[in-house]
Design a protein around this motif. Sequence first.
Motif, PDB file in Angstrom:
ATOM      1  N   ASP A  29     -55.352 -11.532 -58.802  1.00  0.00           N
ATOM      2  CA  ASP A  29     -53.945 -11.543 -58.376  1.00  0.00           C
ATOM      3  C   ASP A  29     -53.266 -12.856 -58.752  1.00  0.00           C
ATOM      4  O   ASP A  29     -52.136 -12.859 -59.237  1.00  0.00           O
ATOM      5  CB  ASP A  29     -53.834 -11.308 -56.859  1.00  0.00           C
ATOM      6  N   ILE A  30     -53.945 -13.965 -58.537  1.00  0.00           N
ATOM      7  CA  ILE A  30     -53.376 -15.275 -58.868  1.00  0.00           C
ATOM      8  C   ILE A  30     -53.184 -15.400 -60.383  1.00  0.00           C
ATOM      9  O   ILE A  30     -52.152 -15.898 -60.849  1.00  0.00           O
ATOM     10  CB  ILE A  30     -54.274 -16.422 -58.341  1.00  0.00           C
ATOM     11  N   ALA A  31     -54.173 -14.941 -61.157  1.00  0.00           N
ATOM     12  CA  ALA A  31     -54.062 -15.002 -62.619  1.00  0.00           C
ATOM     13  C   ALA A  31     -52.853 -14.203 -63.096  1.00  0.00           C
ATOM     14  O   ALA A  31     -52.123 -14.640 -64.007  1.00  0.00           O
ATOM     15  CB  ALA A  31     -55.340 -14.484 -63.265  1.00  0.00           C
ATOM     16  N   LYS A  32     -52.605 -13.041 -62.490  1.00  0.00           N
ATOM     17  CA  LYS A  32     -51.433 -12.221 -62.835  1.00  0.00           C
ATOM     18  C   LYS A  32     -50.137 -12.966 -62.533  1.00  0.00           C
ATOM     19  O   LYS A  32     -49.198 -12.962 -63.333  1.00  0.00           O
ATOM     20  CB  LYS A  32     -51.458 -10.916 -62.029  1.00  0.00           C
ATOM     21  N   GLN A  33     -50.083 -13.592 -61.350  1.00  0.00           N
ATOM     22  CA  GLN A  33     -48.884 -14.337 -60.961  1.00  0.00           C
ATOM     23  C   GLN A  33     -48.612 -15.481 -61.938  1.00  0.00           C
ATOM     24  O   GLN A  33     -47.468 -15.717 -62.324  1.00  0.00           O
ATOM     25  CB  GLN A  33     -49.033 -14.899 -59.549  1.00  0.00           C
ATOM     26  N   ILE A  34     -49.660 -16.188 -62.332  1.00  0.00           N
ATOM     27  CA  ILE A  34     -49.497 -17.304 -63.270  1.00  0.00           C
ATOM     28  C   ILE A  34     -49.018 -16.782 -64.622  1.00  0.00           C
ATOM     29  O   ILE A  34     -48.107 -17.359 -65.229  1.00  0.00           O
ATOM     30  CB  ILE A  34     -50.818 -18.105 -63.408  1.00  0.00           C
ATOM     31  N   TYR A  49     -44.021 -20.682 -61.401  1.00  0.00           N
ATOM     32  CA  TYR A  49     -45.274 -21.155 -61.990  1.00  0.00           C
ATOM     33  C   TYR A  49     -45.923 -22.192 -61.077  1.00  0.00           C
ATOM     34  O   TYR A  49     -47.119 -22.122 -60.813  1.00  0.00           O
ATOM     35  CB  TYR A  49     -45.010 -21.743 -63.384  1.00  0.00           C
ATOM     36  N   ASP A  50     -45.119 -23.129 -60.582  1.00  0.00           N
ATOM     37  CA  ASP A  50     -45.639 -24.151 -59.666  1.00  0.00           C
ATOM     38  C   ASP A  50     -46.221 -23.520 -58.403  1.00  0.00           C
ATOM     39  O   ASP A  50     -47.285 -23.920 -57.928  1.00  0.00           O
ATOM     40  CB  ASP A  50     -44.543 -25.153 -59.288  1.00  0.00           C
TER      41      ASP A  50
END
Length: 157
Positions: A29-34, A49-50
């Motif tokens: 999930d975090i990788a997708k958000q980034i 991004y931050d």
Amino acid sequence: MGKVQYYTEEGLKKLKDELLLLKTKGRQDIAKQIAEARDKGDLSENAEYDAAKDAQGHLELKIAKLEGVIGNARVLDNSKMDPSKVGILSTVKIKNIKNGMTVSYTLVSEEEADLKAHKISLASPFGIGLLGKKVGEVAQIKAPAGVVEFEVLEIEY
């Protein structure tokens, strides 16, 4: 090395399941958000991004802490416990001497404590007051309203 904590098999399994979820779905999930935030352009002024990078840092910190807890976790073998005394993993039935109300609690580690499930921490005032007591003994437990006395009716492992 961290502090050794004792768990039930069920409690340790819950921790391991949570760790697996964080490492798989949480990281995905975090990788997708980034990736989504990165696609929006200039990273120097990209608040999304931050925020995603901060969330990634928090997730990795939580994973590291959980790995440390699991690494120092020990499963308790209640067959080695003295069944005549209240101890960790014992289910104790107590009676409030003042009002006659009875209730049962299982004494567990702090992380497994769940009052709704009648699991109380060994480090709580109740846990400390009941620890080592035998059937028929009275435990004096310090509560906000003063000292409350409970008689130990049953002990099960």
